[in-house]
Enzyme design. Structure first.
Site, PDB file in Angstrom:
ATOM      1  N   LYS A 279       0.815  -1.222   0.000  1.00  0.00           N
ATOM      2  CA  LYS A 279       0.000   0.000   0.000  1.00  0.00           C
ATOM      3  C   LYS A 279       0.857   1.285   0.000  1.00  0.00           C
ATOM      4  O   LYS A 279       2.058   1.231   0.246  1.00  0.00           O
ATOM      5  CB  LYS A 279      -0.927  -0.030   1.224  1.00  0.00           C
ATOM      6  CG  LYS A 279      -1.948  -1.179   1.174  1.00  0.00           C
ATOM      7  CD  LYS A 279      -2.951  -1.066   2.306  1.00  0.00           C
ATOM      8  CE  LYS A 279      -3.969  -2.188   2.229  1.00  0.00           C
ATOM      9  NZ  LYS A 279      -5.020  -2.053   3.276  1.00  0.00           N
TER      10      LYS A 279
ATOM     11  N   TYR B 204     -12.671  -2.069  -3.635  1.00  0.00           N
ATOM     12  CA  TYR B 204     -13.169  -2.124  -2.256  1.00  0.00           C
ATOM     13  C   TYR B 204     -14.694  -1.975  -2.178  1.00  0.00           C
ATOM     14  O   TYR B 204     -15.216  -1.641  -1.113  1.00  0.00           O
ATOM     15  CB  TYR B 204     -12.495  -1.046  -1.404  1.00  0.00           C
ATOM     16  CG  TYR B 204     -11.083  -1.418  -0.960  1.00  0.00           C
ATOM     17  CD1 TYR B 204     -10.858  -2.514  -0.128  1.00  0.00           C
ATOM     18  CD2 TYR B 204      -9.986  -0.669  -1.345  1.00  0.00           C
ATOM     19  CE1 TYR B 204      -9.581  -2.861   0.292  1.00  0.00           C
ATOM     20  CE2 TYR B 204      -8.691  -1.012  -0.928  1.00  0.00           C
ATOM     21  CZ  TYR B 204      -8.507  -2.106  -0.104  1.00  0.00           C
ATOM     22  OH  TYR B 204      -7.235  -2.444   0.311  1.00  0.00           O
TER      23      TYR B 204
ATOM     24  N   ASN C  45      -2.087   0.209   6.670  1.00  0.00           N
ATOM     25  CA  ASN C  45      -1.590  -1.040   7.263  1.00  0.00           C
ATOM     26  C   ASN C  45      -0.698  -1.824   6.303  1.00  0.00           C
ATOM     27  O   ASN C  45      -0.588  -3.047   6.387  1.00  0.00           O
ATOM     28  CB  ASN C  45      -2.751  -1.886   7.813  1.00  0.00           C
ATOM     29  CG  ASN C  45      -3.728  -2.307   6.747  1.00  0.00           C
ATOM     30  OD1 ASN C  45      -3.611  -1.916   5.590  1.00  0.00           O
ATOM     31  ND2 ASN C  45      -4.697  -3.117   7.118  1.00  0.00           N
TER      32      ASN C  45
ATOM     33  N   HIS D  90      -2.357  -5.463   1.649  1.00  0.00           N
ATOM     34  CA  HIS D  90      -3.664  -6.120   1.543  1.00  0.00           C
ATOM     35  C   HIS D  90      -3.421  -7.534   1.066  1.00  0.00           C
ATOM     36  O   HIS D  90      -2.506  -7.777   0.278  1.00  0.00           O
ATOM     37  CB  HIS D  90      -4.555  -5.400   0.516  1.00  0.00           C
ATOM     38  CG  HIS D  90      -5.738  -6.235   0.096  1.00  0.00           C
ATOM     39  ND1 HIS D  90      -6.896  -6.296   0.826  1.00  0.00           N
ATOM     40  CD2 HIS D  90      -5.901  -7.093  -0.945  1.00  0.00           C
ATOM     41  CE1 HIS D  90      -7.734  -7.147   0.232  1.00  0.00           C
ATOM     42  NE2 HIS D  90      -7.157  -7.633  -0.837  1.00  0.00           N
TER      43      HIS D  90
ATOM     44  N   GLU E 203      -9.847 -10.862  -7.332  1.00  0.00           N
ATOM     45  CA  GLU E 203      -8.907  -9.740  -7.166  1.00  0.00           C
ATOM     46  C   GLU E 203      -7.755  -9.812  -8.169  1.00  0.00           C
ATOM     47  O   GLU E 203      -7.324  -8.784  -8.701  1.00  0.00           O
ATOM     48  CB  GLU E 203      -8.392  -9.712  -5.719  1.00  0.00           C
ATOM     49  CG  GLU E 203      -9.507  -9.370  -4.738  1.00  0.00           C
ATOM     50  CD  GLU E 203      -9.100  -9.391  -3.273  1.00  0.00           C
ATOM     51  OE1 GLU E 203      -9.957  -9.060  -2.431  1.00  0.00           O
ATOM     52  OE2 GLU E 203      -7.942  -9.722  -2.959  1.00  0.00           O
TER      53      GLU E 203
END
Ligand code: CMP
Length: 140
Positions: A11, A51, A114, A117, A128
């Site tokens: 990320k 998302y 964070n 993913h 995905e």
């Protein structure tokens, strides 16, 4: 047991801190092989689509803004039990709950930023992977 695949994103908080290599090493040390990888700047449409399952959640808008705030590295990882293995090495979503030695414990800044993913099931891994990669971009 046959190898399976999962989908991973490094990320923007992690690419900003030049952690792509450090995170990839942890994935590889966990027995996962990077069989596709590209650095992209996600569009708002891509972030909202990816998302969409979280659309009704209070963090959805902030999450989409965060995921488009800088480059990300999208990857396909292969290995035995790839989804589970990746989830183990990532650690809990909230770094405050993540186990020692996990990517999120070591690198994550917050529950939103964070660092990584990872898909939560084989079924979602396929969805995905297909969202970001053409079959010919994956070389196992
Ligand atoms: P990820 O595994 O990519 O899935 C959804 C993301 O939403 C999650 O990691 C976090 O980056 C972000 N997020 C922000 N706030 C929350 C929250 N309260 N609960 C779960 N995910 C959150």
């Amino acid at each position: 047991m046959a190898a399976t695949r999962t989908f991973s994103i490094i990320k923007p908080d992690a690419t900003r801190r030049n952690l792509t290599g450090a995170i990839t090493k942890k994935l590889e040390d966990a027995g996962l092989r990077v069989v596709a990888s590209k650095r992209i700047h996600m569009t708002r449409d891509q972030a909202e689509g990816f998302y969409a399952v979280h659309k009704e959640r209070p963090f959805y808008n902030d999450l989409c803004a965060f995921m488009t705030s800088g480059p990300v590295v999208v990857q396909v990882l292969e290995g035995e039990n790839a989804v589970l293995r990746n989830r183990e090495v990532m650690g809990a979503t909230n770094p405050a709950d993540a186990a020692e030695g996990t990517i999120r414990k070591e690198f994550a800044e917050s529950i939103e930023a964070n660092s990584v993913h990872g898909s939560d099931s084989d079924e979602n891994a396929k969805i995905e992977i297909d969202f970001f990669f053409k079959p010919e971009e994956i070389v196992g």
